[in-house]
Design a protein around this motif. Structure first.
Motif, PDB file in Angstrom:
ATOM      1  N   TYR A   1       3.532   7.662   1.710  1.00  0.00           N
ATOM      2  CA  TYR A   1       4.599   6.795   1.214  1.00  0.00           C
ATOM      3  C   TYR A   1       5.638   6.537   2.304  1.00  0.00           C
ATOM      4  CZ  TYR A   1       2.645   8.019  -3.348  1.00  0.00           C
ATOM      5  OH  TYR A   1       1.788   8.195  -4.410  1.00  0.00           O
TER       6      TYR A   1
ATOM      7  N   LEU B   1      -3.034  -0.567  -6.893  1.00  0.00           N
ATOM      8  CA  LEU B   1      -3.474   0.138  -5.687  1.00  0.00           C
ATOM      9  C   LEU B   1      -4.661   1.060  -5.949  1.00  0.00           C
ATOM     10  CD1 LEU B   1      -0.146   1.033  -3.828  1.00  0.00           C
ATOM     11  CD2 LEU B   1      -1.722  -0.874  -3.447  1.00  0.00           C
TER      12      LEU B   1
ATOM     13  N   ARG C   1      -9.926   1.942   1.421  1.00  0.00           N
ATOM     14  CA  ARG C   1      -8.866   0.946   1.622  1.00  0.00           C
ATOM     15  C   ARG C   1      -8.936  -0.189   0.608  1.00  0.00           C
ATOM     16  NH1 ARG C   1      -4.212   0.933   4.075  1.00  0.00           N
ATOM     17  NH2 ARG C   1      -4.479  -1.215   4.767  1.00  0.00           N
TER      18      ARG C   1
ATOM     19  N   THR D   1      -9.087  -2.377  -2.582  1.00  0.00           N
ATOM     20  CA  THR D   1      -8.631  -2.167  -3.950  1.00  0.00           C
ATOM     21  C   THR D   1      -9.450  -3.004  -4.930  1.00  0.00           C
ATOM     22  OG1 THR D   1      -6.987  -3.947  -3.816  1.00  0.00           O
ATOM     23  CG2 THR D   1      -6.268  -1.715  -3.188  1.00  0.00           C
TER      24      THR D   1
ATOM     25  N   GLN E   1      -2.397   9.453  -0.121  1.00  0.00           N
ATOM     26  CA  GLN E   1      -1.584   8.256   0.130  1.00  0.00           C
ATOM     27  C   GLN E   1      -0.260   8.634   0.798  1.00  0.00           C
ATOM     28  OE1 GLN E   1      -0.333   6.051  -3.328  1.00  0.00           O
ATOM     29  NE2 GLN E   1      -0.012   4.172  -2.168  1.00  0.00           N
TER      30      GLN E   1
ATOM     31  N   TRP F   1     -12.148  11.835   1.999  1.00  0.00           N
ATOM     32  CA  TRP F   1     -10.713  12.067   1.814  1.00  0.00           C
ATOM     33  C   TRP F   1     -10.290  13.386   2.457  1.00  0.00           C
ATOM     34  CZ3 TRP F   1      -9.905  11.194  -4.195  1.00  0.00           C
ATOM     35  CH2 TRP F   1     -10.113   9.852  -4.483  1.00  0.00           C
TER      36      TRP F   1
ATOM     37  N   ASP G   1      -1.412   3.721  -7.915  1.00  0.00           N
ATOM     38  CA  ASP G   1      -2.842   4.022  -7.856  1.00  0.00           C
ATOM     39  C   ASP G   1      -3.287   4.794  -9.093  1.00  0.00           C
ATOM     40  OD1 ASP G   1      -1.543   6.381  -7.314  1.00  0.00           O
ATOM     41  OD2 ASP G   1      -2.696   6.870  -5.516  1.00  0.00           O
TER      42      ASP G   1
ATOM     43  N   SER H   1       0.798  -1.229   0.000  1.00  0.00           N
ATOM     44  CA  SER H   1       0.000   0.000   0.000  1.00  0.00           C
ATOM     45  C   SER H   1       0.827   1.274   0.000  1.00  0.00           C
ATOM     46  CB  SER H   1      -0.950   0.014   1.202  1.00  0.00           C
ATOM     47  OG  SER H   1      -0.225   0.098   2.422  1.00  0.00           O
ATOM     48  N   ARG H   2       2.144   1.163   0.204  1.00  0.00           N
ATOM     49  CA  ARG H   2       2.995   2.361   0.248  1.00  0.00           C
ATOM     50  C   ARG H   2       3.850   2.515  -1.006  1.00  0.00           C
ATOM     51  NH1 ARG H   2       3.108   2.730   5.996  1.00  0.00           N
ATOM     52  NH2 ARG H   2       3.565   4.950   5.828  1.00  0.00           N
TER      53      ARG H   2
ATOM     54  N   TYR I   1      -6.672  11.519  -3.110  1.00  0.00           N
ATOM     55  CA  TYR I   1      -6.507  10.613  -1.984  1.00  0.00           C
ATOM     56  C   TYR I   1      -5.119  10.806  -1.370  1.00  0.00           C
ATOM     57  CZ  TYR I   1      -6.536   6.452   0.916  1.00  0.00           C
ATOM     58  OH  TYR I   1      -6.499   5.610   1.989  1.00  0.00           O
TER      59      TYR I   1
END
Length: 475
Positions: free
Chosen positions: A309, A75, A109, A111, A307, A300, A60, A54-55, A305
């Motif tokens: 990292y 993602l 969350r 996917t 995200q 959000w 995405d 997810s990181r 979104y």
């Protein structure tokens, strides 16, 4: 607990190396909304290492290639599809299906790739992607292969994916101007419900004449199936009421449902006919977008979104701390790598405002903000907190003053037993961050992931409206 360690990766190459080493003992986790439940319920056995992807940056993405195919990275979450103008315009059935999945917190969350791999015949996004003619790109250290989505499924929860392989791309042809489609889900509740039946229809026209059709049915067979007789019947015809009825009847005959605690086989079969007819009638009237929100509530807090990292990959095991920031305070926690984020927050940090109501991602009592987005913390591995910014209900108040949502809940009497209240407060606060003056329908959308067993929700909705006014006044 449920797994021994978690490897948080920062590149696809790292993931493939770990999978090649661990084989059946390793398992990719992205949203984890399906996997955590599967492990807890004993559906997935022998998993020792979770490989958290997810990181990983730039996975995405949603883009249109020069050949007219829309691509989704591994993602891409359900809310990404809901928010994508490209998907809504050129892949509407997928956007409609993604909107029907769970709640805003789950869509933040879960996917699309994870939904496809879980392979439940009741999963919502498989049906439209199959109707759209999707294909998967699957990769391992041994190379890559492209597989039509239909060929990916081998039975109930069985897919053509080896332990060392990863789905790295989902692609489907963008709908052309002479093509239109629609997805309809029928379930026992308006939100947070598993499909009793779902149907996706994609039609190609020459003027008003159908030249090609694709009708797929979910939750009525061991895998998603095509209603082939109905597809063939529609070719060369207009969408007249008689043709619509005939196609719906043929779709109903294609279904092979089972009876279970939620519905009988005969009821499911009849509902296939009903919702196929509804979809075709909507397409005939060019009304396929009715009911899909122009500005969906995402929770959000912004247009993109958020995200979070990682700078480098990390293997979380015994002796490796989880370092995180919660409500603006830094924490270093030893031994939390085998827990959910909710249990880390409650047991290791001692912040007990977030509650465990269902442990299945359905009640919303555990809602927190993870790197800015509202999520169900019971469905998130604790290691996702490493390097992240988290806000719990304890962090809503600032400098000794209640958040406007908290003030309004007290003033309006929106609190009864109080168990669900932290989750409602978090969802409402994020909604007001995203929509300072929400409509009642937007408030309802934001609250679909939060259940209250004490009230009829009226005072809760009124409290959010009052809070919006307080925010506008600077209260």
């Amino acid at each position: 607990m449920m797994w021994k360690n978690v490897f948080s990766a920062v590149s696809i190459e790292e993931v493939l190396h770990i999978l090649a080493e661990k084989k059946e003992k390793g398992r990719i986790v992205a949203g984890a909304t399906d996997l955590i439940l599967e492990i807890e319920r004993g559906v997935r056995h022998g998993i020792e290492t979770l490989v958290d992807i997810s990181r990983i940056p730039q996975q995405d993405h949603i883009f249109l290639d020069e050949d007219g195919w829309i691509h989704l990275g591994p993602l891409v979450m359900h809310n990404h599809c809901v928010a994508s103008k490209m998907i809504v315009e050129m892949g509407l059935p997928l956007a409609q299906a993604a909107w029907e999945v769970g709640s805003p917190q789950i869509r933040n969350r879960g996917t699309i790739a994870g939904n496809l791999i879980t392979a439940s015949p009741a999963n919502d996004t498989i049906t439209p992607l199959m109707a759209l003619g999707a294909r998967l790109t699957i990769q391992s250290l041994r190379g890559s292969r492209i597989l039509p989505l239909e060929a990916f499924y081998q039975g109930v929860r069985r897919v053509d994916l080896q332990p060392d392989e990863m789905v790295v791309d989902i692609a489907f042809p963008a709908l052309k101007p002479n093509q239109r489609g629609m997805f309809i889900k029928y379930a026992l509740r308006r939100a947070q419900a598993i499909s009793l039946v779902n149907v996706a229809v994609v039609l190609t026209f020459d003027g008003d004449v159908i030249t090609k059709s694709s009708i797929t049915l979910g939750a009525v067979a061991p895998t998603i199936i095509h209603a082939m007789e109905a597809e063939e019947y529609l070719q060369g015809k207009f969408l007249s009421p008689e043709v619509i009825q005939g196609a719906a009847q043929l779709a109903m005959q294609a279904a092979r449902p089972i009876s279970d605690v939620r519905a009988s086989a005969e009821y499911r079969r009849r509902m296939v006919g009903v919702i196929t007819r509804r979809a075709l009638a909507a397409l005939a009237a060019h009304a396929e977008k009715e009911g899909f929100p122009q500005r969906p509530v995402l929770l959000w807090g912004g247009e993109k979104y958020p995200q979070g990292y990682l700078n480098k990959s990390i293997l979380h095991e015994a002796g490796v701390p989880i370092e995180t920031t919660i409500n603006g305070k830094f924490y270093s926690i030893q031994g939390g790598h085998q827990k959910s984020l909710l249990r880390l927050i409650r047991e290791d940090i001692g912040l007990v405002g977030s509650k465990e109501g269902c442990a299945e991602g359905e009640c919303g009592a555990c809602t927190v903000f993870l790197d800015g987005a509202a999520v169900m913390s019971c469905m998130v591995p604790a290691t996702r907190a490493h390097g992240a910014q988290i806000v719990t209900v304890e962090g809503l108040a600032k400098d000794g003053s209640l958040h406007p949502v908290q003030q309004a809940f007290v003033q309006e009497g929106a609190v009864q037993c109080g168990y669900c209240t932290p989750g409602f407060l978090m969802s409402a606060a994020k909604l007001l961050e995203e929509r300072p003056t929400p409509s009642q329908e937007e408030i309802r959308q934001a609250m679909t992931g939060n259940l209250c067993r004490c009230t009829g929700y009226y005072k809760i909705i009124q409290a959010v409206e009052d809070a919006a006014q307080l925010v506008q006044k600077g209260g």
